[in-house]
Design an enzyme around this catalytic site. Sequence first.
Site, PDB file in Angstrom:
ATOM      1  N   HIS A 146     -11.388  -5.213   8.656  1.00  0.00           N
ATOM      2  CA  HIS A 146     -12.053  -5.920   7.749  1.00  0.00           C
ATOM      3  C   HIS A 146     -13.014  -4.995   7.836  1.00  0.00           C
ATOM      4  O   HIS A 146     -14.041  -5.004   7.647  1.00  0.00           O
ATOM      5  CB  HIS A 146     -11.903  -7.513   7.180  1.00  0.00           C
ATOM      6  CG  HIS A 146     -11.722  -7.992   7.514  1.00  0.00           C
ATOM      7  ND1 HIS A 146     -10.273  -9.152   8.027  1.00  0.00           N
ATOM      8  CD2 HIS A 146     -10.312  -7.823   5.568  1.00  0.00           C
ATOM      9  CE1 HIS A 146     -10.167  -9.464   7.526  1.00  0.00           C
ATOM     10  NE2 HIS A 146      -9.806  -9.015   6.348  1.00  0.00           N
ATOM     11  N   GLU A 204       1.265  -1.348   0.062  1.00  0.00           N
ATOM     12  CA  GLU A 204      -0.278  -0.295  -0.341  1.00  0.00           C
ATOM     13  C   GLU A 204       0.579   1.788   0.101  1.00  0.00           C
ATOM     14  O   GLU A 204       0.590   2.393  -0.766  1.00  0.00           O
ATOM     15  CB  GLU A 204      -1.063  -0.270   1.184  1.00  0.00           C
ATOM     16  CG  GLU A 204      -2.093  -1.458   1.176  1.00  0.00           C
ATOM     17  CD  GLU A 204      -1.291  -2.286   2.192  1.00  0.00           C
ATOM     18  OE1 GLU A 204      -0.553  -2.697   1.837  1.00  0.00           O
ATOM     19  OE2 GLU A 204      -1.542  -3.258   1.104  1.00  0.00           O
TER      20      GLU A 204
HETATM   21  C1  LIG Z   1      -1.639  -4.368   4.875  1.00  0.00           C
HETATM   22  C2  LIG Z   1      -3.074  -5.516   4.117  1.00  0.00           C
HETATM   23  N1  LIG Z   1      -3.007  -5.671   2.878  1.00  0.00           N
HETATM   24  C3  LIG Z   1      -4.177  -6.483   2.124  1.00  0.00           C
HETATM   25  C4  LIG Z   1      -3.974  -7.769   2.823  1.00  0.00           C
HETATM   26  C5  LIG Z   1      -5.476  -8.127   2.050  1.00  0.00           C
HETATM   27  N2  LIG Z   1      -4.874  -9.548   2.200  1.00  0.00           N
HETATM   28  C6  LIG Z   1      -5.055 -10.376   2.290  1.00  0.00           C
HETATM   29  S1  LIG Z   1      -4.305 -11.781   2.103  1.00  0.00           S
HETATM   30  C7  LIG Z   1      -3.432 -11.126   0.366  1.00  0.00           C
HETATM   31  C8  LIG Z   1      -2.742 -11.716   0.470  1.00  0.00           C
HETATM   32  C9  LIG Z   1      -1.239 -12.479   0.863  1.00  0.00           C
HETATM   33  O1  LIG Z   1      -0.609 -13.326   0.031  1.00  0.00           O
HETATM   34  P1  LIG Z   1       1.067 -14.168   0.274  1.00  0.00           P
HETATM   35  O2  LIG Z   1       1.691 -13.339   1.701  1.00  0.00           O
HETATM   36  O3  LIG Z   1       1.276 -14.014  -0.587  1.00  0.00           O
HETATM   37  O4  LIG Z   1       0.791 -15.137   1.483  1.00  0.00           O
HETATM   38  P2  LIG Z   1      -0.501 -16.321   0.895  1.00  0.00           P
HETATM   39  O5  LIG Z   1      -2.200 -15.650   1.157  1.00  0.00           O
HETATM   40  O6  LIG Z   1      -0.144 -16.763   0.001  1.00  0.00           O
HETATM   41  O7  LIG Z   1      -0.764 -17.098   1.898  1.00  0.00           O
HETATM   42  C10 LIG Z   1      -3.848 -10.111   0.845  1.00  0.00           C
HETATM   43  C11 LIG Z   1      -3.370  -8.745  -0.299  1.00  0.00           C
HETATM   44  C12 LIG Z   1      -3.981  -7.370   4.466  1.00  0.00           C
HETATM   45  N3  LIG Z   1      -4.155  -8.461   4.603  1.00  0.00           N
HETATM   46  N4  LIG Z   1      -3.457  -6.969   4.747  1.00  0.00           N
END
Ligand SMILES: Cc1ncc(C[n+]2csc(CCOP(=O)(O)OP(=O)(O)O)c2C)c(N)n1
Lengths: 325, 392
Positions: free
Chosen positions: A130, A60
Amino acid sequence: MAEINMLQAINDALSIALESDENSILFGEDVGHFGGVFRATSGLQEKFGRDRCFNTPLTEQGIAGFANGLASNGMVAIAEIQFADYIFPAIDQIVNETAKFRYRSGNEFNVGGVTFRTPYGGGIAGGHYHSQSPEAYFTQTAGLKVVVPRNAYQAKGLLLASIRDPNPVIFFEPKRLYRANIGEVPDEDYEIELGKAEVVREGKDITLLAWGAQVEIVEHAADMAAKKGISCEIIDLRTLAPWDVDTLATSVKKTGRLLINHEAPLTGGFAGEIAATIQEECFLYLESPIARVCGLDTPYPLIHEKEYMPDALKTFEAIKATVNF
Amino acid sequence: MSNATSDNETVHRVSFLDRESVNIPILKVLQADGTVYDKAVLPAIDEALAHRIYDTCVFTRVLDERMLGAQRQGRISFYMTCTGEEASIIGSTASLDDGDVILAQYREHAAIRYRGFTTEQFMNQLFSNEKDLGKGRQMPIHYGSAELNYQTVSSPLATQIPQATGVGYSFKMQGKRNIAICYFGEGAASEGDFHAGLNMAAVLKSPTIFFCRNNGYAISTPTSEQFCGNGIASRGPGYGIHTIRVDGNDMLAVLAATQQARAYAVENHSPVLIEAMTYRLGAHSSSDDPSGYRSKDEEAKWQQHDPVKRFKLWMINKGWLTEKQDAEMYEKYRKEILAELKVAEKLPMSMLDTLIEDVYDTPTPRLKQQLKDLKKHLKKYPDSYPNSKGRL
Ligand SMILES: Cc1ncc(C[n+]2csc(CCOP(=O)(O)OP(=O)(O)O)c2C)c(N)n1
């Protein structure tokens, strides 16, 4: 005119914005081919190509800084922050940079072309990461406009106005209405002027002020109050910064009473600012203290969400107490 | 002093480095058929450890399957699986000391299970009932337990990374031979907190293992749209951090790498970065539909690398497990989870008073007043607030 939901209205506005100005670019986490986690950007990458509608890496801070850079060099940047709760990693870029670009450079540079869209608010069993309503953090930041639509029609007109406004805008979208709010939305390009509140319903005993998803809550409370013979005037603020003091003051001078409802916590919430201003503007017209029905001063809870919410029943009780003061 | 320019090789023509300049080998120990590569060096593992690891694998598989089902039936609001990533998570946790602190992202419930989180405790959190250690404040899957040195999950991504650096450093200051480990996805590694956490750990010499589960996707975003470098591991040397890449679907490789990473971190008061190459076999979460962004063929290909199956074959080859025992384990956990689920879903939610607890160490006068006003309101309209009805 078609009956569509708020997400479709937003999608439509984004499509028109990209169509009508080839300098505009849309981006954010998962907004590309997938169309965003709420599907607000569905189909736009297919329509406008990967250069103008794309996924960003998961940062972000990066998204906001990138938006600032784009806009400082003449582009229109429309960035999605996936949830308003995750706007905080970007707060330095937004509060120190986006908001102050014009001021600190003596208008040599500005980032008026930036719009941040972000889903906010609770009522979706999302717990405290959320569900937050962080608008007050931004209303205290000079240089930003803060806009919150309450229905599909407004979402389209206000979003188009926000994107085209020569100032940076944070556009908070009430996610619990995304699919729930369905209404008539014109197909054509239209804008709703920023900085103007809307009188949603006329009344004479008390003014109820809200924005976004809480407008329907106060409408519900007003219906309950009507059965008790209380006539409520309802105002939707729509733009929180800069906010429309005149429309509200005119209403309060007429009704003599004011109740402000927002989902964010009471302490430090934007209702406090409004109450103080209206007290200055309308002191001699007030027949009771200005009431605030807001979230509690706790993080947004999961299981006690209903208890936490400034719902219609709490608003109804506060209306009665204010009218009978 | 350590500014690298002094001992650089000198060249006299322009030549740039690129991602190919960084060649990162990947550690593999176990083959798909459960046999070990010829030259592979095995981690320290005996039959008891293998069983504890495998038991956690089976439990996690069953939990994920059952609870995704429960979510589909509307019994819980949300769920996330770690299917396909069990070797990464369990292999690493199993290399730690119980005193080491785990800071998870959210897909690492196998780690808290390995530490001893009971089936009942899982269910209490998932159903947000009054026995949930987190008092029903967070969404399902946000587990945490001080007793098990597993810090409670927070949804904002990557915030745990610099925190882990702090936890590791505190062990150094306390003179303890313990470390912090933090898990994160390759997506989260794009956040500013990743840079902050790793750079501070390197500079301050914090005994911390940064464990990246590179599972190919961050929600819908594939790694090709997340970064252009050579994975996450290539960044480690840039920070001056000891780094290794492992096959994340290979239990023995993860175990070997993490055992040595831990020993190194403790001896040298230094961080280590591990990148585990794995795949998210399931959806991102119960709210997600991966058919919108990836093909069935791709998923099928990765099914063949199932880490649990590979480790099971190894155990069978060793004579430590039979197919019959395996089937019995699945059966046992299916029964146990269903039984605990039924108990947990009937328990009431936390009392209303918990709403204002833990905001501060003790509720402020203003919070107490808000609770008092709220109770007055709830007594007037009990039917509108089912979670607190009759339990004020
Ligand atoms: C600061 C922030 N931005 C966006 C989100 C929304 N979000 C939750 S999980 C996710 C994807 C995370 O991907 P990754 O770190 O590769 O882990 P994976 O889910 O693949 O295990 C996002 C964008 C969040 N939780 N926190």
